[in-house]
Motif scaffolding. Structure first.
Motif, short mmCIF file in Angstrom:
data_model
loop_
_atom_site.label_atom_id
_atom_site.label_comp_id
_atom_site.label_asym_id
_atom_site.label_seq_id
_atom_site.Cartn_x
_atom_site.Cartn_y
_atom_site.Cartn_z
N VAL A 22 -4.80 -2.02 -8.67
CA VAL A 22 -4.04 -2.39 -7.46
C VAL A 22 -2.74 -1.61 -7.39
O VAL A 22 -2.38 -1.06 -6.34
CB VAL A 22 -3.79 -3.92 -7.45
CG1 VAL A 22 -2.76 -4.28 -6.37
CG2 VAL A 22 -5.09 -4.66 -7.21
N LEU A 36 -1.90 1.13 -4.44
CA LEU A 36 -0.76 0.96 -3.54
C LEU A 36 0.25 2.09 -3.69
O LEU A 36 0.91 2.49 -2.72
CB LEU A 36 -0.09 -0.39 -3.79
CG LEU A 36 -0.93 -1.62 -3.46
CD1 LEU A 36 -0.21 -2.89 -3.86
CD2 LEU A 36 -1.27 -1.65 -1.97
N ASN A 58 -5.12 -1.75 2.39
CA ASN A 58 -4.21 -2.68 1.71
C ASN A 58 -4.64 -4.14 1.84
O ASN A 58 -4.43 -4.94 0.92
CB ASN A 58 -2.79 -2.52 2.23
CG ASN A 58 -2.10 -1.30 1.65
OD1 ASN A 58 -2.69 -0.59 0.83
ND2 ASN A 58 -0.89 -1.03 2.08
N THR A 96 -7.27 -4.64 -0.77
CA THR A 96 -6.68 -4.52 -2.11
C THR A 96 -5.83 -5.73 -2.47
O THR A 96 -5.97 -6.33 -3.54
CB THR A 96 -5.81 -3.25 -2.19
OG1 THR A 96 -6.60 -2.12 -1.84
CG2 THR A 96 -5.25 -3.06 -3.57
N ASN A 97 -4.96 -6.13 -1.55
CA ASN A 97 -4.03 -7.23 -1.84
C ASN A 97 -4.73 -8.58 -1.87
O ASN A 97 -4.39 -9.44 -2.69
CB ASN A 97 -2.92 -7.24 -0.79
CG ASN A 97 -2.08 -5.97 -0.83
OD1 ASN A 97 -2.13 -5.22 -1.81
ND2 ASN A 97 -1.34 -5.72 0.23
N SER A 118 1.20 -11.65 -6.71
CA SER A 118 2.39 -11.35 -5.91
C SER A 118 3.26 -10.32 -6.62
O SER A 118 3.76 -9.38 -5.99
CB SER A 118 3.19 -12.63 -5.64
OG SER A 118 2.46 -13.54 -4.85
N ILE A 142 1.32 -6.86 -6.70
CA ILE A 142 1.34 -6.22 -5.38
C ILE A 142 2.72 -5.69 -5.05
O ILE A 142 2.87 -4.57 -4.54
CB ILE A 142 0.87 -7.23 -4.30
CG1 ILE A 142 -0.60 -7.58 -4.50
CG2 ILE A 142 1.07 -6.65 -2.90
CD1 ILE A 142 -1.06 -8.76 -3.66
N ASN A 168 8.78 -6.37 1.14
CA ASN A 168 7.57 -6.34 0.31
C ASN A 168 7.30 -7.67 -0.39
O ASN A 168 6.15 -7.98 -0.73
CB ASN A 168 7.66 -5.22 -0.72
CG ASN A 168 7.43 -3.85 -0.11
OD1 ASN A 168 6.81 -3.72 0.94
ND2 ASN A 168 7.93 -2.81 -0.77
N ALA A 219 3.65 -9.29 -0.21
CA ALA A 219 2.94 -9.61 -1.44
C ALA A 219 2.57 -11.09 -1.51
O ALA A 219 1.44 -11.46 -1.85
CB ALA A 219 3.80 -9.23 -2.65
N ALA A 278 -1.37 -12.21 -1.31
CA ALA A 278 -1.83 -12.82 -2.56
C ALA A 278 -2.20 -14.28 -2.34
O ALA A 278 -3.19 -14.78 -2.89
CB ALA A 278 -0.75 -12.70 -3.63
#
Length: 230
Positions: free
Chosen positions: A54, A58, A68, A71-72, A85, A88, A170, A174, A178
Motif C-alpha cells: 500500500v 501510494l 487509490n 488500495t485504501n 489509517s 495509508i 491526508n 486515510a 480505512a
C-alpha cells in the motif's frame, strides 16, 4: 456557444452513474463477493506485505495509475481501521513529497519522462490556479490529487505550507477510506466496500470539478468587475 442546461448535465451524470457504477455492481455483486473473499483470505495472512504494498503504491501514484479507492479500502479491510489509517497516511505523504519534488526540482525533460507529457502539461496549467485550499480539497480526488502536488512544486509553494496542508488533508482521506474498508469487512457488506472502491472516488471527482468551475466563474466575475472599473 450555449452551455448545456443544468438539468441535462444532471441527467448525463445519472446515466453515467448507472451505466458505469450502479448497474455493473448489481450484475457483478455475487462474483465480486467471491473474488473479494479470496483476496482477503490471501492478504489476511500477509499484513506486513500488504502494508508495504500500500505504501509503495501510494508513493508511486504520481507515476502509475494506482486506484487509490481500491488500495485504501483493501488496506482498511486487511489491517483494521487504526493501522490502515497510519499506513495509508504514510503512503499518501510519501506520494505528496515525491510529486512535489518532481515538480520543483526535476528539469522539464526529466519530469516529462517520469509523469508523461500530458500530465505535466495539465500540472503546468493547474499551477497557475493552485492554492492551499485547492491543494487540500483535491486530496481525495483521483488524478487531480497527483496533479496538485506537481503543481505545488512547479509554483514553489513553501515546503512547510505544503506539508502542513497535505498532512492534515491526508488524515481525513486515510481515516475515511480505512474506515470504509474495516466496516465492510466487519459487516460483510460488499456495498460498503464498493462505496470505498468506486462510488466515493467518483463523487469526490465530480465535487472537485464543480468546485473548480465555481472558482473559475468567481475569478472571471472579479476580473470583469475590475476591468469595468478601469
Amino acid at each position: 456557444m450555449k452551455s448545456f442546461p443544468r438539468w441535462l448535465k444532471w441527467l448525463s451524470f445519472v446515466i453515467i452513474f448507472l451505466t458505469t457504477i450502479a448497474i455493473p455492481f448489481a450484475l457483478l455483486e455475487g462474483p465480486a463477493e467471491a473474488w473479494g473473499a479470496a483476496a482477503l483470505e490471501w492478504s489476511g495472512e500477509r499484513p506486513g506485505s500488504i502494508a508495504v504494498l500500500v505504501i509503495g503504491a501510494l508513493t508511486a501514484d504520481v507515476l502509475l495509475p494506482v486506484p487509490n479507492g481500491l488500495t485504501n479500502t483493501l488496506a482498511g479491510a486487511v489491517l483494521g481501521w487504526g493501522t490502515a489509517s497510519v499506513v495509508i497516511w504514510i503512503g499518501l505523504m510519501l506520494g505528496c513529497l515525491f510529486g512535489y519534488g518532481v515538480g520543483r526540482f526535476a528539469g522539464r525533460p526529466i519530469a516529462e519522462r517520469l509523469v508523461g507529457a500530458d500530465d505535466l502539461v495539465a500540472a503546468e496549467d493547474l499551477a497557475s490556479r493552485i492554492s492551499v485550499t485547492g491543494l487540500i480539497v483535491s486530496r481525495p480526488v483521483p488524478m487531480f490529487a497527483e496533479l496538485a502536488t506537481l503543481s505545488a512544486g512547479l509554483t514553489r509553494l513553501p515546503i512547510a505550507t505544503f506539508l502542513l496542508a497535505t498532512a492534515i488533508a491526508n488524515i481525513g482521506v486515510a481515516v475515511v477510506f480505512a474506515g470504509l474498508g474495516a466496516a465492510a469487512l466487519n459487516s460483510g457488506s460488499a456495498t460498503l466496500a464498493y462505496v470505498g472502491v468506486a462510488v466515493l472516488p467518483a463523487v469526490c471527482w465530480l465535487a472537485y470539478r464543480a468546485f473548480n468551475r465555481e472558482r473559475g466563474q468567481a475569478r472571471k466575475s472579479r476580473r470583469d468587475s475590475f476591468e469595468n472599473e478601469e
